[in-house]
Design an enzyme around this catalytic site. Structure first.
Site, PDB file in Angstrom:
ATOM      1  N   ASP A 189       0.810  -1.214   0.000  1.00 27.55           N
ATOM      2  CA  ASP A 189       0.000   0.000   0.000  1.00 27.55           C
ATOM      3  C   ASP A 189       0.842   1.262   0.000  1.00 27.55           C
ATOM      4  O   ASP A 189       2.062   1.224   0.162  1.00 27.55           O
ATOM      5  CB  ASP A 189      -0.959   0.006   1.200  1.00 27.55           C
ATOM      6  CG  ASP A 189      -0.283  -0.460   2.488  1.00 27.55           C
ATOM      7  OD1 ASP A 189       0.917  -0.199   2.659  1.00 27.55           O
ATOM      8  OD2 ASP A 189      -0.963  -1.090   3.312  1.00 27.55           O
ATOM      9  N   ASN A 214      -8.193  -2.958  13.683  1.00 30.72           N
ATOM     10  CA  ASN A 214      -9.548  -3.271  13.223  1.00 30.72           C
ATOM     11  C   ASN A 214      -9.565  -4.484  12.288  1.00 30.72           C
ATOM     12  O   ASN A 214     -10.589  -4.782  11.674  1.00 30.72           O
ATOM     13  CB  ASN A 214     -10.176  -2.051  12.535  1.00 30.72           C
ATOM     14  CG  ASN A 214      -9.420  -1.632  11.282  1.00 30.72           C
ATOM     15  OD1 ASN A 214      -8.405  -2.235  10.919  1.00 30.72           O
ATOM     16  ND2 ASN A 214      -9.908  -0.598  10.631  1.00 30.72           N
ATOM     17  N   GLU A 229      -9.779  -2.159   4.543  1.00 29.39           N
ATOM     18  CA  GLU A 229     -10.515  -1.862   5.768  1.00 29.39           C
ATOM     19  C   GLU A 229     -11.776  -2.722   5.886  1.00 29.39           C
ATOM     20  O   GLU A 229     -12.258  -3.275   4.882  1.00 29.39           O
ATOM     21  CB  GLU A 229     -10.916  -0.382   5.773  1.00 29.39           C
ATOM     22  CG  GLU A 229      -9.749   0.599   5.728  1.00 29.39           C
ATOM     23  CD  GLU A 229      -9.063   0.782   7.066  1.00 29.39           C
ATOM     24  OE1 GLU A 229      -9.017  -0.175   7.865  1.00 29.39           O
ATOM     25  OE2 GLU A 229      -8.554   1.892   7.321  1.00 29.39           O
TER      26      GLU A 229
END
Length: 247
Positions: free
Chosen positions: A67, A136, A143
């Site tokens: 990323d 998370n 995500e």
């Protein structure tokens, strides 16, 4: 999935570096998928030391990073391109032409993402992918969502991710709100995967990943469906698994 529990962060980093070194030794022209953030820094330090001692040769290796923030210049100290040069590439004999990182300044992001996927495919896919994991459950910048994103794509970062990454910036307002991330399909097509997790906060999400359902709401859970994943934990992260198994 194999699980290696280590005494501390340093031992976790050494074991991860040894696995990467073994891959490159057995196949000098390996295609490596690389991660950023604080967790793999120790692994990169170990790899640099091994290179300096003549134990590993990166001259034929190709790399693809997971990323990059968007938008961001590659010479920005907060970019992942800068991070990789600082922590690894500037210290080893890798060919700069074989280093690939998502383009944080692309005008046409969608086209740039498609090109990134095509270059990975042309290289034969990723032989060994190194991953960290977000609090998370994100891997790369995939995500939590209602579905798994397949290819490289532009991501709107969650507030939790922005808060976690704020420690690298002067102010939380300076943290980019978007990033380009390799997709789940590419990650899952990697022949081997190493997932590193250190600290109690990561232990909680690792426990949820291992003992919960496979769901886009916890992107790392998809790794349970891969046939060659090695999970390397330090003592604090492993404690949550041990407690769960003792119940």
């Amino acid at each position: 999935m194999s699980i290696l529990m280590t005494e501390n962060y340093e031992e976790m980093s050494k074991k991860a570096a040894l696995l990467v070194a073994a891959q490159v030794t057995l196949r000098p022209d390996s295609v490596l998928g690389l991660a950023t953030g604080s967790t793999p820094e120790g692994m990169y330090k170990e790899l640099v030391a091994m290179y300096e001692q003549g134990e590993i040769d990166f001259s034929e290796v190709k790399t693809f990073n997971l990323d990059e923030y968007y938008p961001i210049e590659e010479n920005n100290p907060q970019s992942y391109a800068y991070y990789m040069k600082k922590n690894l590439f500037d210290h080893i004999n890798i060919n700069p032409q074989e280093v690939h990182i998502p383009n944080g300044t692309a005008r046409d992001v969608e086209a740039s993402c498609e090109v990134y996927d095509k270059i990975i495919e042309a290289a034969g896919g990723i032989d060994l992918q190194v991953l960290g994991i977000g609090n998370n459950g994100h891997i790369g910048f995939n995500e939590p969502d209602i579905h798994f994103e397949a290819g490289t794509h532009l991501v709107e970062l969650d507030d939790e991710t922005i808060e976690a990454n704020a420690r690298f910036f002067t102010r939380i307002e300076d943290v980019p709100r978007r990033a380009i991330s390799m997709g789940i399909r590419t990650i899952m097509h990697s022949k081997k995967i190493i997932l590193l997790a250190s600290g109690a906060s990561k232990g909680k999400v690792i426990k949820a990943m291992l003992f919960g359902e496979v769901t886009p709401n916890l992107p790392a859970s998809i790794l349970l469906l891969h046939n060659d994943v090695t999970l390397i934990l330090d003592k604090e992260a492993a404690a949550y698994i041990i407690k769960h198994l003792e119940k």
